[in-house]
Design an enzyme around this catalytic site. Structure first.
Site, short mmCIF file in Angstrom:
data_model
loop_
_atom_site.label_atom_id
_atom_site.label_comp_id
_atom_site.label_asym_id
_atom_site.label_seq_id
_atom_site.Cartn_x
_atom_site.Cartn_y
_atom_site.Cartn_z
N SER A 1 13.35 -9.21 -24.45
CA SER A 1 12.46 -10.38 -24.42
C SER A 1 12.56 -11.04 -23.06
O SER A 1 13.59 -10.93 -22.36
CB SER A 1 12.87 -11.38 -25.51
OG SER A 1 12.17 -12.60 -25.37
N TYR B 1 19.37 -16.38 -29.58
CA TYR B 1 18.35 -15.33 -29.44
C TYR B 1 18.36 -14.78 -28.03
O TYR B 1 18.39 -13.57 -27.80
CB TYR B 1 16.99 -15.91 -29.80
CG TYR B 1 15.83 -14.96 -29.63
CD1 TYR B 1 15.56 -13.98 -30.58
CD2 TYR B 1 15.00 -15.03 -28.51
CE1 TYR B 1 14.49 -13.11 -30.43
CE2 TYR B 1 13.93 -14.16 -28.35
CZ TYR B 1 13.68 -13.20 -29.32
OH TYR B 1 12.64 -12.34 -29.16
#
Length: 275
Positions: A141, A154
């Site tokens: 990501s 995350y």
């Protein structure tokens, strides 16, 4: 790597990005082994892919369960033949103030986002090396390079996946196996965006949303060209921003972080529980 005739194992295939990745690989001539939590969503995905002409085998599995994660690649190969492409797509997305995370939430994010891909890579790569053919794609990501407020856990897992990919490329530099990390920003209609929208977040022009079709195309491109990293942010010069952050982090924070994207996370605690 030639994709026609290859077999691809895709985790998290029932979700939005999983479907786009599966469709893209199927169009290139891959047979598919798709896995996700057992249930209607996974079966519906298999039906959708089959109806479009894809060759699909379904494996329901909870990647947090060591008994289901262990040996998953071997079980898939018993049903499908050798796995040529592994796509680590499954992920848990949860935004919250770091000190408010529960131990269970942290364990869920770490188990699915980081420990499961590590296990599956260790299961799949020896066979790929032995057969002289293979590629591992890991969905990281943009948060692994430039993590926003309330995304500490995350972002940590995604940064670790980028580092893992870099290390494996160096380790297997002379082997016939490739490793790529895909680093999307916010993707329209998929991933983190869905619970944020349901929680009342309104996206504006300061937060560009990437069309999900670009993710599948990026996976195919990464495999074909053995790319180390594909960063995807629609309509923004993201490489320049990352370079600026490396050179002048305080200035970048003032321009982007404090005045830009964090406002979209202020209501995200209402989206908790989506794990």
């Amino acid at each position: 790597m030639e994709l026609r005739g290859a077999t691809a194992l895709i985790t998290g295939a029932a979700g939005g990005l999983g479907g786009h990745i599966a469709n893209a690989l199927s169009r290139e001539g891959c047979s598919l082994v798709i896995t996700d939590l057992p249930g209607d969503a996974l079966e519906a995905r298999a039906s959708e892919l089959s109806s479009s002409g894809a060759r699909v085998i379904v494996f329901g599995a909870d990647l947090r369960d060591p008994d289901q994660l262990g040996g998953l690649v071997a079980r898939a190969e018993e049903a499908s033949g050798p796995i040529d492409v592994l796509v680590n797509n499954a992920g848990v997305e949860l935004a919250a103030p770091f000190v408010d995370y529960t131990d269970e939430e942290i364990d869920a994010v770490m188990d699915v986002n980081l420990l499961a891909p590590m296990s599956l890579i260790r299961q799949a790569v020896p066979g790929m090396v032995g057969r002289g053919r293979g590629h591992v794609v890991t969905m990281a990501s943009l948060a692994g390079k430039f993590s926003a407020a309330y995304m500490a856990t995350y972002g940590l897992t995604k940064a670790a996946l980028i580092a893992l990919t870099q290390s494996l490329r160096a380790e297997y530099v002379d082997a016939p196996v490739g490793f790529s990390a895909i680093c999307p920003g916010f993707v329209r209609g998929a991933g983190m965006v869905e619970p944020l929208v349901e929680a009342g977040t309104e996206f504006t022009s300061t937060v560009p949303l990437t069309p999900p079709e670009l993710i599948g195309a990026a996976v195919v491109k990464a495999i074909r060209k053995d790319l180390p990293d594909v960063t995807i942010v629609h309509r923004r010069p993201i490489r320049a921003v990352l370079a600026m952050y490396a050179i002048a982090p305080h200035l970048t924070e003032r321009l982007l972080i404090r005045g830009g994207t964090p406002h979209i996370f202020r209501a995200t605690t209402r989206a908790r529980g989506r794990i």
